[in-house]
Scaffold this motif. Structure first.
Motif, PDB file in Angstrom:
ATOM      1  N   GLU A   1       0.844  -1.195   0.000  1.00 19.48           N
ATOM      2  CA  GLU A   1       0.000   0.000   0.000  1.00 19.48           C
ATOM      3  C   GLU A   1       0.878   1.243   0.000  1.00 19.48           C
ATOM      4  OE1 GLU A   1      -2.821  -0.152   3.207  1.00 19.48           O
ATOM      5  OE2 GLU A   1      -4.327  -1.040   1.888  1.00 19.48           O
TER       6      GLU A   1
ATOM      7  N   ASN B   1      -3.120  13.756  -2.949  1.00 15.73           N
ATOM      8  CA  ASN B   1      -3.832  13.859  -4.223  1.00 15.73           C
ATOM      9  C   ASN B   1      -3.165  14.899  -5.129  1.00 15.73           C
ATOM     10  OD1 ASN B   1      -5.704  14.213  -6.254  1.00 15.73           O
ATOM     11  ND2 ASN B   1      -7.444  13.959  -4.870  1.00 15.73           N
TER      12      ASN B   1
ATOM     13  N   THR C   1      -4.903  18.229  -5.611  1.00 20.55           N
ATOM     14  CA  THR C   1      -4.981  19.262  -4.576  1.00 20.55           C
ATOM     15  C   THR C   1      -3.631  19.589  -3.957  1.00 20.55           C
ATOM     16  OG1 THR C   1      -5.527  17.545  -2.985  1.00 20.55           O
ATOM     17  CG2 THR C   1      -7.361  18.799  -3.867  1.00 20.55           C
TER      18      THR C   1
ATOM     19  N   VAL D   1      -3.057   2.899  -3.764  1.00 25.03           N
ATOM     20  CA  VAL D   1      -3.158   4.029  -2.833  1.00 25.03           C
ATOM     21  C   VAL D   1      -4.513   3.989  -2.131  1.00 25.03           C
ATOM     22  CG1 VAL D   1      -3.125   6.540  -2.612  1.00 25.03           C
ATOM     23  CG2 VAL D   1      -1.636   5.434  -4.286  1.00 25.03           C
ATOM     24  N   PRO D   2      -4.550   3.686  -0.822  1.00 24.07           N
ATOM     25  CA  PRO D   2      -5.839   3.592  -0.134  1.00 24.07           C
ATOM     26  C   PRO D   2      -6.412   4.943   0.300  1.00 24.07           C
ATOM     27  CG  PRO D   2      -4.078   2.984   1.368  1.00 24.07           C
ATOM     28  CD  PRO D   2      -3.424   3.324   0.047  1.00 24.07           C
ATOM     29  N   VAL D   3      -5.552   5.929   0.480  1.00 24.04           N
ATOM     30  CA  VAL D   3      -6.000   7.244   0.947  1.00 24.04           C
ATOM     31  C   VAL D   3      -5.314   8.319   0.141  1.00 24.04           C
ATOM     32  CG1 VAL D   3      -6.188   8.790   2.918  1.00 24.04           C
ATOM     33  CG2 VAL D   3      -6.063   6.343   3.292  1.00 24.04           C
ATOM     34  N   LEU D   4      -6.097   9.241  -0.399  1.00 26.22           N
ATOM     35  CA  LEU D   4      -5.499  10.376  -1.104  1.00 26.22           C
ATOM     36  C   LEU D   4      -5.730  11.615  -0.247  1.00 26.22           C
ATOM     37  CD1 LEU D   4      -6.696   9.694  -4.747  1.00 26.22           C
ATOM     38  CD2 LEU D   4      -4.314   9.909  -4.070  1.00 26.22           C
ATOM     39  N   ASP D   5      -4.780  11.936   0.618  1.00 27.69           N
ATOM     40  CA  ASP D   5      -4.943  13.128   1.443  1.00 27.69           C
ATOM     41  C   ASP D   5      -4.858  14.371   0.572  1.00 27.69           C
ATOM     42  OD1 ASP D   5      -5.154  12.504   4.368  1.00 27.69           O
ATOM     43  OD2 ASP D   5      -3.446  11.244   3.839  1.00 27.69           O
ATOM     44  N   SER D   6      -5.365  15.492   1.103  1.00 25.34           N
ATOM     45  CA  SER D   6      -5.384  16.692   0.270  1.00 25.34           C
ATOM     46  C   SER D   6      -4.038  17.403   0.270  1.00 25.34           C
ATOM     47  CB  SER D   6      -6.492  17.632   0.722  1.00 25.34           C
ATOM     48  OG  SER D   6      -6.323  17.942   2.073  1.00 25.34           O
TER      49      SER D   6
ATOM     50  N   THR E   1      -1.013  10.415   7.981  1.00 26.91           N
ATOM     51  CA  THR E   1      -1.679   9.140   7.719  1.00 26.91           C
ATOM     52  C   THR E   1      -0.689   7.989   7.810  1.00 26.91           C
ATOM     53  OG1 THR E   1      -3.251  10.230   6.260  1.00 26.91           O
ATOM     54  CG2 THR E   1      -3.006   7.870   5.997  1.00 26.91           C
TER      55      THR E   1
ATOM     56  N   GLN F   1       1.387   8.398  11.722  1.00 28.10           N
ATOM     57  CA  GLN F   1       0.633   8.308  12.974  1.00 28.10           C
ATOM     58  C   GLN F   1      -0.542   7.352  12.909  1.00 28.10           C
ATOM     59  OE1 GLN F   1       0.098  12.527  13.788  1.00 28.10           O
ATOM     60  NE2 GLN F   1       1.528  12.277  15.464  1.00 28.10           N
ATOM     61  N   ARG F   2      -1.189   7.259  11.737  1.00 24.50           N
ATOM     62  CA  ARG F   2      -2.314   6.329  11.633  1.00 24.50           C
ATOM     63  C   ARG F   2      -1.855   4.932  11.254  1.00 24.50           C
ATOM     64  NH1 ARG F   2      -3.547   9.917  13.742  1.00 24.50           N
ATOM     65  NH2 ARG F   2      -4.494  11.845  13.013  1.00 24.50           N
ATOM     66  N   GLY F   3      -0.586   4.795  10.891  1.00 23.37           N
ATOM     67  CA  GLY F   3      -0.046   3.471  10.593  1.00 23.37           C
ATOM     68  C   GLY F   3      -0.554   2.871   9.300  1.00 23.37           C
ATOM     69  N   LEU F   4      -1.036   3.713   8.395  1.00 22.81           N
ATOM     70  CA  LEU F   4      -1.548   3.191   7.135  1.00 22.81           C
ATOM     71  C   LEU F   4      -0.433   3.106   6.096  1.00 22.81           C
ATOM     72  CD1 LEU F   4      -4.603   3.286   7.851  1.00 22.81           C
ATOM     73  CD2 LEU F   4      -4.928   4.234   5.576  1.00 22.81           C
TER      74      LEU F   4
END
Lengths: 277, 341
Positions: B149, B154, B157, B194-199, B207, B210-213
């Motif tokens: 992962e 993104n 943005t 890519v599981p999360v596309l932060d802005s 992410t 700290q979130r361990g993703l």
């Protein structure tokens, strides 16, 4: 609503002043900015507007935003009602504390709320690590954030109505032989229903426009967990002010239609349930 | 409310309005406003202190520096919308291009005015992986292996994320004999991981750290080093891929604003100081690659930068204007790779 017109003014003085002031204020604070948005979007031309409105990605984001906002508002209506009931009808230690806590989602900067929720529901978070499915970074995460920010709207609209609710009505109902569920369903709930609808509408409207808290927990994956306000931000990021205002206008129209529908429904229930207008 | 108190209220409002709307008298001390992007916070904190001292020694005048940080694109929009920036120090040239195009407050060829494409420091895109590199990630090709992962913001943005995307594209080109279709297929595959596309870039770092993703974070080199300072160097490792992109965050004077503010001299001195040995030393200290590494006082700050095969935006992508439109514009390649088939 009173039948005040220009020709037969109310007995109260100052109608002209208040009327003018209302319109001035409304125009300055609400109509001008919204008019600007719509004007800007209108300058794009119908063809480009239709193109933006039919873009599958925008449509999917609108579905996510409005769908989840409705669901969150429904959940908030149910639990907000219970919470408001408990807070007005019972006295228990810590009641004032709970009462004050209800307002926190109002006061907390939305970004803080989003980060806190993401931290708790992330796969390694306090709650997230015990759940067999993912919450943060999925549409479910968006739902959680929308429930969080919408709750006070329902509770705070219901509380005054519940406080004013005539206990004698319930007593009368019981004296006339109704059991508790019947009293609740046929006496209490109908009285509360218009206020409940208002709370629902407020929670829904707030959720649709929410950006700050959602963005940190959403995952923002196109076609899955992308909300409509993010599409607007993206268009802005491309310096495409026109397209951004176009999406905003679409959201505005859908929201307006839905809120109008809710208001009509509310008016209808008020009439039907014999409220004095 | 009776008539008298109402009129008093209006008088109070009338008095308050000009203050609220910013009609304050000009400050006696001159101020320089630098509109920058997110990960330069630490660098400019040090650099501003250096400049204030430098300016005092040079001219005997006190000067105050205001810096505003935020996403690069958002910052550019603020300047377009009227933020009175004397200088802009942003993540990518296309954001300053947008200011030039929308406002004409600086000439279209602003990037030729200072050495090295107006970039006093550069950076590149590296991989941040978890300690011990459990997934064995060595290069871009490992990012599309099953079960890996990838965390990146993104590109629509985040200015920083556009460099990530282009670095991956450069690898795709190199691996496939410069075939753009195959490069696109590689990047499309990468974004499926890519599981999360932060802005924004900082959001992605949070992410990941700290979130361990995710197993790997695509990050600016300076952000990767900063995360060591932030989260401890026992949690992560940096992996240098075989090829990456030369990220050139450019700086520019906003001509119309400095004319209006009478700050041209200070603004010029400010940007020139970035190219001086002191400025270059500070850039290196904050993990940016100085463009004149030989002038840096602390050699260790320079030696920690690995030699990498770096492509440039001009050679590989034909400049920012073209890359921006082709890849990140409305309906561009990035939009296409997310279209459901």
């Amino acid at each position: 609503m009173s039948r005040t017109t220009f020709r037969t003014p109310s007995a109260l003085p100052g109608f002209g002043l208040t009327f003018g002031f209302t319109w001035l204020w409304l125009t300055l604070i609400i109509l001008l900015p919204l008019g600007g948005v719509i004007l800007w979007a209108g300058s794009l031309g119908l063809e480009r507007l239709a193109q933006i409105a039919s873009d599958p990605r925008t449509l999917s984001a609108l579905r996510v935003s409005f769908g989840l906002s409705l669901l969150a508002a429904v959940l908030n209506a149910v639990f907000g009602l219970i919470l408001a009931w408990i807070l007005t009808r019972y006295d228990f230690p810590g009641r004032r504390l709970v009462d004050a806590a209800v307002d926190l989602p109002f006061a907390l900067p939305t970004a803080v709320a989003g980060i806190a929720l993401a931290a708790i529901y992330a796969p390694n978070g306090w709650i997230g690590q015990w759940l067999p499915f993912k919450v943060a970074y999925t549409p479910l995460g968006i739902f959680v954030a929308l429930v969080f920010i919408g709750l006070p709207f329902v509770v705070r609209t219901l509380q005054p109505v519940l406080t004013d609710l005539d206990r004698e009505l319930e007593e009368a109902s019981a004296t006339l032989g109704a059991d508790r569920p019947v009293t609740l369903l046929r006496v209490v709930l109908p009285t509360l229903f218009p206020a409940l609808l208002t709370g629902f509408a407020l929670a829904f409207a707030r959720a649709v426009g929410e950006y700050g808290s959602v963005i940190f927990i959403a995952g923002n994956v196109p076609y899955v967990s992308e909300i409509a306000p993010l599409i607007i931000i993206m268009k802005l990021e491309e310096f495409d002010y026109g397209a951004a205002t176009a999406v905003a206008t679409i959201m505005l129209l859908i929201s307006f239609a839905l809120l109008l529908l809710i208001n009509l429904l509310e008016a209808w229930t008020r009439r039907r349930l014999g409220h004095v207008r | 409310m009776n008539r008298r108190s109402a009129s008093r209220l209006f008088a109070a409002l009338a008095l308050a309005a000009p203050i609220a709307f910013g009609a304050l008298p000009a400050a006696a001390q001159s101020t320089l406003t630098n509109v920058s992007y997110d990960p330069t916070r630490e660098l400019y904190k040090d650099f501003n202190a250096l400049f204030v001292k430098h300016w005092k020694a040079e001219t005997g005048e006190d000067i105050k520096i205001q810096v505003s940080h935020g996403g690069s694109g958002k910052q550019a929009r603020s300047v377009i919308d009227g933020l009175n920036a004397d200088v802009v120090t942003l993540a990518l040239a296309s954001d300053i291009d947008a200011i030039a195009k929308a406002t004409n407050k600086l000439p279209a060829d602003w990037q030729k005015r200072l050495p090295n494409n107006s970039s006093p420091y550069t950076s590149t895109i590296v991989f941040l992986v978890r300690k011990g590199n459990p997934k064995g990630i060595k290069d871009w090709g490992d990012l599309v292996k099953p079960g890996v992962e990838v965390i990146t913001p993104n590109p629509k943005t985040s200015g920083g994320a556009r460099w990530n995307y282009l670095a991956a594209w450069a690898y795709g080109l190199k691996q496939n004999g410069d075939d753009p279709e195959k490069a696109k297929a590689f990047v499309a595959e990468l974004f499926k991981h890519v599981p999360v596309l932060d802005s924004g870039a900082r959001g992605s770092t949070t992410t990941f750290a700290q979130r361990g993703l995710g197993d790997v974070l695509l990050a600016w080199e300076n952000e990767a080093y900063l995360s060591f300072a932030e989260f401890g160097d026992d949690k992560f490792e940096i992996v240098f891929p075989s090829v990456s992109i030369l990220a050139e965050p450019p700086v520019a004077i906003v001509d119309a604003n400095v004319e209006k503010n009478g700050t041209r001299k200070a603004a010029e001195a400010y940007l020139n100081l970035l190219y001086s040995p002191e400025g270059q030393s500070l850039a290196a200290k904050h993990f940016y690659r100085p463009v004149k590494p030989e002038t840096v006082s602390n050699k260790a700050d320079v030696e920690r930068f690995q030699k990498l095969d770096l492509v440039t935006i001009d050679d590989t992508f034909g400049g920012w204007a073209k890359a921006q439109k082709e890849h990140f514009g409305d309906g561009g390649v990035f939009d296409e790779i997310f279209k459901p088939k």
